[in-house]
Design a protein around this motif. Structure first.
Motif, PDB file in Angstrom:
ATOM      1  N   ASN B  72       6.332   1.165   1.696  1.00  0.00           N
ATOM      2  CA  ASN B  72       6.801   0.618   0.428  1.00  0.00           C
ATOM      3  C   ASN B  72       5.850  -0.427  -0.159  1.00  0.00           C
ATOM      4  OD1 ASN B  72       7.235  -1.183   2.448  1.00  0.00           O
ATOM      5  ND2 ASN B  72       9.459  -1.268   2.228  1.00  0.00           N
ATOM      6  N   ILE B  73       4.681  -0.584   0.461  1.00  0.00           N
ATOM      7  CA  ILE B  73       3.686  -1.493  -0.104  1.00  0.00           C
ATOM      8  C   ILE B  73       2.303  -0.853   0.064  1.00  0.00           C
ATOM      9  CG2 ILE B  73       5.038  -3.523   0.568  1.00  0.00           C
ATOM     10  CD1 ILE B  73       2.879  -4.127   2.681  1.00  0.00           C
ATOM     11  N   GLN B  74       1.291  -1.483  -0.474  1.00  0.00           N
ATOM     12  CA  GLN B  74      -0.074  -1.057  -0.181  1.00  0.00           C
ATOM     13  C   GLN B  74      -0.842  -2.265   0.339  1.00  0.00           C
ATOM     14  OE1 GLN B  74      -1.689   2.186  -0.600  1.00  0.00           O
ATOM     15  NE2 GLN B  74      -3.031   1.039   0.772  1.00  0.00           N
ATOM     16  N   CYS B  75      -1.520  -2.062   1.461  1.00  0.00           N
ATOM     17  CA  CYS B  75      -2.425  -3.087   1.976  1.00  0.00           C
ATOM     18  C   CYS B  75      -3.850  -2.623   1.687  1.00  0.00           C
ATOM     19  CB  CYS B  75      -2.264  -3.260   3.482  1.00  0.00           C
ATOM     20  SG  CYS B  75      -0.587  -3.639   4.010  1.00  0.00           S
ATOM     21  N   HIS B  76      -4.713  -3.558   1.377  1.00  0.00           N
ATOM     22  CA  HIS B  76      -6.083  -3.186   1.045  1.00  0.00           C
ATOM     23  C   HIS B  76      -6.883  -2.651   2.234  1.00  0.00           C
ATOM     24  CE1 HIS B  76      -6.588  -3.717  -3.106  1.00  0.00           C
ATOM     25  NE2 HIS B  76      -6.658  -5.033  -3.166  1.00  0.00           N
ATOM     26  N   TYR B  77      -6.346  -2.790   3.437  1.00  0.00           N
ATOM     27  CA  TYR B  77      -7.060  -2.268   4.607  1.00  0.00           C
ATOM     28  C   TYR B  77      -6.483  -0.948   5.081  1.00  0.00           C
ATOM     29  CZ  TYR B  77      -3.285  -5.180   6.424  1.00  0.00           C
ATOM     30  OH  TYR B  77      -2.072  -5.778   6.622  1.00  0.00           O
ATOM     31  N   CYS B  78      -5.615  -0.369   4.266  1.00  0.00           N
ATOM     32  CA  CYS B  78      -4.923   0.828   4.728  1.00  0.00           C
ATOM     33  C   CYS B  78      -5.278   2.024   3.864  1.00  0.00           C
ATOM     34  CB  CYS B  78      -3.418   0.603   4.666  1.00  0.00           C
ATOM     35  SG  CYS B  78      -2.436   2.049   5.104  1.00  0.00           S
ATOM     36  N   CYS B  84      -0.396   3.412   9.817  1.00  0.00           N
ATOM     37  CA  CYS B  84      -0.337   2.034   9.337  1.00  0.00           C
ATOM     38  C   CYS B  84      -1.352   1.189  10.082  1.00  0.00           C
ATOM     39  CB  CYS B  84       1.063   1.469   9.572  1.00  0.00           C
ATOM     40  SG  CYS B  84       1.230  -0.290   9.231  1.00  0.00           S
ATOM     41  N   SER B  85      -2.292   0.616   9.371  1.00  0.00           N
ATOM     42  CA  SER B  85      -3.328  -0.147  10.075  1.00  0.00           C
ATOM     43  C   SER B  85      -2.856  -1.529  10.494  1.00  0.00           C
ATOM     44  CB  SER B  85      -4.602  -0.256   9.243  1.00  0.00           C
ATOM     45  OG  SER B  85      -4.418   0.223   7.960  1.00  0.00           O
ATOM     46  N   ASN B  86      -1.631  -1.887  10.115  1.00  0.00           N
ATOM     47  CA  ASN B  86      -1.084  -3.130  10.651  1.00  0.00           C
ATOM     48  C   ASN B  86      -0.967  -3.044  12.157  1.00  0.00           C
ATOM     49  OD1 ASN B  86      -0.733  -4.527   8.300  1.00  0.00           O
ATOM     50  ND2 ASN B  86       1.328  -3.763   7.956  1.00  0.00           N
ATOM     51  N   GLU B  87      -0.631  -1.877  12.653  1.00  0.00           N
ATOM     52  CA  GLU B  87      -0.341  -1.744  14.070  1.00  0.00           C
ATOM     53  C   GLU B  87      -1.338  -0.872  14.801  1.00  0.00           C
ATOM     54  OE1 GLU B  87       1.959  -2.751  16.496  1.00  0.00           O
ATOM     55  OE2 GLU B  87       2.148  -4.359  15.060  1.00  0.00           O
ATOM     56  N   GLY B 123       5.150   3.196  12.934  1.00  0.00           N
ATOM     57  CA  GLY B 123       4.501   3.908  11.849  1.00  0.00           C
ATOM     58  C   GLY B 123       4.803   5.397  11.897  1.00  0.00           C
ATOM     59  N   PRO B 124       3.946   6.190  11.301  1.00  0.00           N
ATOM     60  CA  PRO B 124       2.663   5.848  10.702  1.00  0.00           C
ATOM     61  C   PRO B 124       2.758   4.986   9.431  1.00  0.00           C
ATOM     62  CG  PRO B 124       3.156   8.182  10.422  1.00  0.00           C
ATOM     63  CD  PRO B 124       4.227   7.622  11.259  1.00  0.00           C
ATOM     64  N   GLY B 125       3.906   4.893   8.822  1.00  0.00           N
ATOM     65  CA  GLY B 125       4.046   4.018   7.654  1.00  0.00           C
ATOM     66  C   GLY B 125       4.772   2.746   8.058  1.00  0.00           C
ATOM     67  N   ASP B 126       5.737   2.333   7.257  1.00  0.00           N
ATOM     68  CA  ASP B 126       6.522   1.158   7.610  1.00  0.00           C
ATOM     69  C   ASP B 126       7.903   1.614   8.090  1.00  0.00           C
ATOM     70  OD1 ASP B 126       6.851  -1.854   7.481  1.00  0.00           O
ATOM     71  OD2 ASP B 126       8.639  -1.148   6.436  1.00  0.00           O
ATOM     72  N   THR B 154       7.051  -4.153  11.188  1.00  0.00           N
ATOM     73  CA  THR B 154       7.277  -3.961   9.762  1.00  0.00           C
ATOM     74  C   THR B 154       6.400  -4.887   8.931  1.00  0.00           C
ATOM     75  OG1 THR B 154       8.946  -4.087   8.001  1.00  0.00           O
ATOM     76  CG2 THR B 154       9.218  -5.585   9.849  1.00  0.00           C
ATOM     77  N   ASN B 155       6.182  -4.468   7.695  1.00  0.00           N
ATOM     78  CA  ASN B 155       5.485  -5.352   6.765  1.00  0.00           C
ATOM     79  C   ASN B 155       6.450  -6.404   6.204  1.00  0.00           C
ATOM     80  OD1 ASN B 155       6.943  -4.253   4.508  1.00  0.00           O
ATOM     81  ND2 ASN B 155       5.522  -2.536   4.465  1.00  0.00           N
ATOM     82  N   GLY B 156       7.740  -6.244   6.470  1.00  0.00           N
ATOM     83  CA  GLY B 156       8.711  -7.275   6.149  1.00  0.00           C
ATOM     84  C   GLY B 156       9.437  -7.102   4.828  1.00  0.00           C
TER      85      GLY B 156
HETATM   86  S1  SF4 Z   1       1.362   1.728   6.140  1.00  0.00           S
HETATM   87 FE1  SF4 Z   1       1.116  -0.330   7.026  1.00  0.00          FE
HETATM   88  S2  SF4 Z   1      -1.005  -0.918   6.596  1.00  0.00           S
HETATM   89 FE2  SF4 Z   1      -0.489   0.840   5.301  1.00  0.00          FE
HETATM   90  S3  SF4 Z   1       0.155  -0.050   3.376  1.00  0.00           S
HETATM   91 FE3  SF4 Z   1       1.995   0.251   4.586  1.00  0.00          FE
HETATM   92  S4  SF4 Z   1       2.274  -1.692   5.681  1.00  0.00           S
HETATM   93 FE4  SF4 Z   1       0.208  -1.698   4.885  1.00  0.00          FE
END
Ligand code: SF4
Ligand code: SF4
Ligand code: SF4
Lengths: 92, 543
Positions: B72-78, B84-87, B123-126, B154-156
């Motif tokens: 439900n969001i976009q991270c610039h590193y993903c 999900c590159s958070n994890e 993941g792979p998403g949130d 989670t991205n929260g």
């Molecule tokens: S999948 Fe994870 S890293 Fe990718 S945009 Fe969503 S929260 Fe951010």
């Protein structure tokens, strides 16, 4: 009139549960919108839900065939930069 | 000075004896445990969670199942083609499972790997952007494998709305990725969020995300749920700011703060990758972890594992448990659960024995201890109290208050970094060529300190087939940059020569010894032989 998914789709599933008309289906090679089902979210939401969550620029077209999220609009990556990087990677 | 140290020592003992009962078998108070300053209840919860406890990850296994594709969001590193590159490491695609398949896979793995103690959805998403799928998986598992702990990352953004639903299940660990608490900085990390059925961009989006993250964190800690915070270190964007993040999340009750390096390559197709944003160097990462751990417990053994990782940390056995294979498995769930209980008890007995041995050794040496992170170098000089600045790693607030006399923080130049190949159990038991990662320890004449892990491609894939051994070895050399010695169980002649040529001494003489003892012993050997000076120039310690 209906929205449409292109082959830019990365099959992330984000749009599917949001569609108020159950018009979106998981399919191969990518998700599709059933044009007979899509209501363009009229009466349910002010903005088309699929196009509001889709993370991929150009993956969803409106009824007129125009990308709802044109290049650069979501990621902020300039088109030239993306093209240059892709050329660089191919050249390796 | 001495008295202050004694107070500390007594404090530690008090903590240990106060929590006896649960302690003797659940074994808190590990000498290398960064959680020593936490209340006993939290330590017990963390004790056998391989992602949270530095000691436990040597012994227990965990797995992730990929049931949650949407975000439900976009991270610039993903790049959302990948996990999900958070994890997880970017560039790896998980096999997406239905909740039913995920449950079956978990039960199969938990039957085959009795060290299994944690199931995570990352993941792979949130996971919380896919609440039905995530909660259905948890619901079924709380029923069918009540001994397995559940955790979720989670991205929260959707967290506050789902806290109560989460708390209904057997879930006691939540990881929130918090990269900032300032919306201006957030706008440089998150281009947009999906909120109340609309896409929102810029500072406004970051403000909502940050509010939700903080609210979710507060709600969870109020309900007694353990919360770990992950942050991605993005040089020039949030590096300095992460110290503030650390302070804020700790004040709200997060018990661990895990700073991970940004991984950005153009081929990932991410904003950062394409725009040439670099990731941090080993030294930058370590410096930041040092700075933040003055505030709270940090986790340095995080491997950024894949969203569908299976096995001990740093080892991925996912391929053994593909859907086709699982569907053919015939599992006796009750027997599997009994076997797990027995294996876990055995592990605890072993850990307890290890701790006891270490404790006795210290007592013998009458070595005053400072904090819980350090292992004394009994063979060397008597420990001197050191400065307890914010930059001092792993020191709890209480111990900071107890020791009054400041002294130099770390004597750079004499400290060495030593890399260790270990496949678990806290001992040196891995062949150099089989190591997928090295544990890096920093040692000086006063302490041994775990500073992080470095991933590598295994140099040797098994028998004769060392196909791209050469390039893998070059990669390993880069990963070992700054290390003086590599400890492993065995090493081939060829890599030996290459390492030596690069100024890294391979050492297989401490095979099967406990890691920290061996690291201390190697330092002592080098000191005794008068070899320390020659390393001074090559170990550039910037931290
Ligand atoms: S999948 Fe994870 S890293 Fe990718 S945009 Fe969503 S929260 Fe951010
Ligand atoms: S525009 Fe609305 S109705 Fe049409 S497919 Fe997208 S979400 Fe469904
Ligand atoms: S949100 Fe976009 S990328 Fe994801 S499945 Fe739908 S169309 Fe494809």
């Amino acid at each position: 009139m209906a929205y449409q998914i292109t082959d830019g789709c990365v099959n992330c599933w984000a749009c599917e549960p949001l569609c108020p008309s159950q018009a979106i289906q998981a399919a191969k090679p990518h998700f599709i919108i059933d044009p007979s089902q899509c209501s363009e979210c009229a009466g349910d939401f002010a903005e088309p839900q699929c196009a509001s969550i889709c993370p991929v620029e150009g993956a969803i077209l409106d009824a007129g065939g125009k990308p709802v999220n044109p290049p650069g609009s979501l990621t902020g990556i300039p088109t030239e930069r993306r093209a240059a990087a892709q050329a660089e990677i191919r050249a390796r | 000075m001495v008295q202050a140290v004694t107070t500390l020592e007594t404090g530690r003992r008090t903590t240990e004896s106060a929590s006896t009962g649960g302690c003797a078998s659940s074994g808190c108070g590990s000498s290398t445990d960064k959680l020593a300053h936490l209340p006993a209840a939290i330590r017990a919860k963390v004790n056998d969670h391989p992602c949270f406890s530095e000691d436990a990850h040597h012994h227990y296994a965990r797995m992730h199942v990929a049931v949650a594709p949407a975000c439900n969001i976009q991270c610039h590193y993903c790049n959302r083609k990948y996990d999900c590159s958070n994890e997880s490491r970017p560039g790896v695609v998980s096999e997406l499972l239905t909740p039913e398949q995920a449950v079956q896979k978990t039960l199969a793995v938990a039957a085959a790997i009795p060290q299994m103690s944690v199931l995570g959805i990352a993941g792979p998403g949130d996971p919380l952007a896919n609440p039905e799928r995530t909660l259905a998986t948890f619901r079924a598992l709380s029923e069918k494998a009540p001994d397995i702990k559940l955790c979720v990352s989670t991205n929260g953004l959707a967290l506050p709305a789902l806290v109560d639903a989460i708390c209904e299940h057997n879930i006691d660990h939540v990881t929130i990725t918090i990269n900032c608490v300032d919306p201006e900085i957030g706008a440089k990390i998150y281009p947009w969020i999906f909120w109340n059925n609309r896409r929102i961009k810029g500072v406004k989006a970051a403000r909502i995300l940050i509010e939700q993250q903080q609210k979710g964190l507060e709600m969870l800690t109020e309900r007694g749920v353990l919360v770990k915070v992950n942050s991605v270190l993005i040089p020039g964007v949030n590096d300095e700011h992460l110290k503030e993040v650390s302070r804020v999340v700790k004040a709200k009750g997060a018990f661990l703060h895990n700073v991970m390096p940004l991984i950005a390559e153009p081929e990932h197709g991410t904003f950062y990758g394409l725009m040439g944003q670099r990731g941090p160097t080993h030294d930058e990462l370590q410096a930041l972890q040092d700075a933040c751990s003055g505030d709270m417990a940090m986790m340095r053994h995080c491997r950024q594992c894949r969203a569908d990782a299976v096995g001990m940390l740093g080892e991925d056995r996912g391929a053994e448990f593909s859907i086709e294979k699982i569907e053919q498995m015939d599992i006796d769930y009750t027997a599997a659960m009994q076997r797990r209980a027995a294996v876990h008890a055995e592990i605890e007995a072993k850990r307890q024995a290890q701790r006891q041995a270490q404790y006795e050794k210290r007592e013998q040496a009458m070595q005053p201890q400072r904090g819980e992170v350090f292992v004394g170098l009994d063979s060397l000089t008597r420990r001197r109290p050191k400065a307890l600045s914010n930059a001092q790693p792993g020191v709890s607030e209480s111990s900071a208050a107890a020791t009054v006399t400041p002294a130099p923080t770390r004597r750079a130049g004499r400290a060495l970094r030593i890399a260790v190949a270990s496949s678990g159990s806290g001992v040196i038991n891995q062949h150099f060529g089989h190591a997928h990662e090295f544990l890096v320890y920093e040692v000086d004449d006063q302490a041994v300190r775990f500073v992080g892990t470095r991933r590598v491609a295994a140099y040797c894939s098994g028998d004769e087939t060392c196909g791209d051994g050469e390039s893998a070895l070059a990669g390993t050399l880069r990963a070992l940059d700054g290390c003086t010695v590599v400890l492993c169980s065995k090493i081939g002649i060829e890599p030996w020569d290459v390492l030596e040529a690069a100024g890294i001494t391979p050492n297989g003489e401490h095979a099967m010894e406990p890691i920290e003892d061996a690291v201390a012993a190697v330092y002592a050997e080098l000191a005794a032989a008068g070899h320390l000076a020659e390393f001074e120039t090559q170990t550039a310690l910037s931290a």
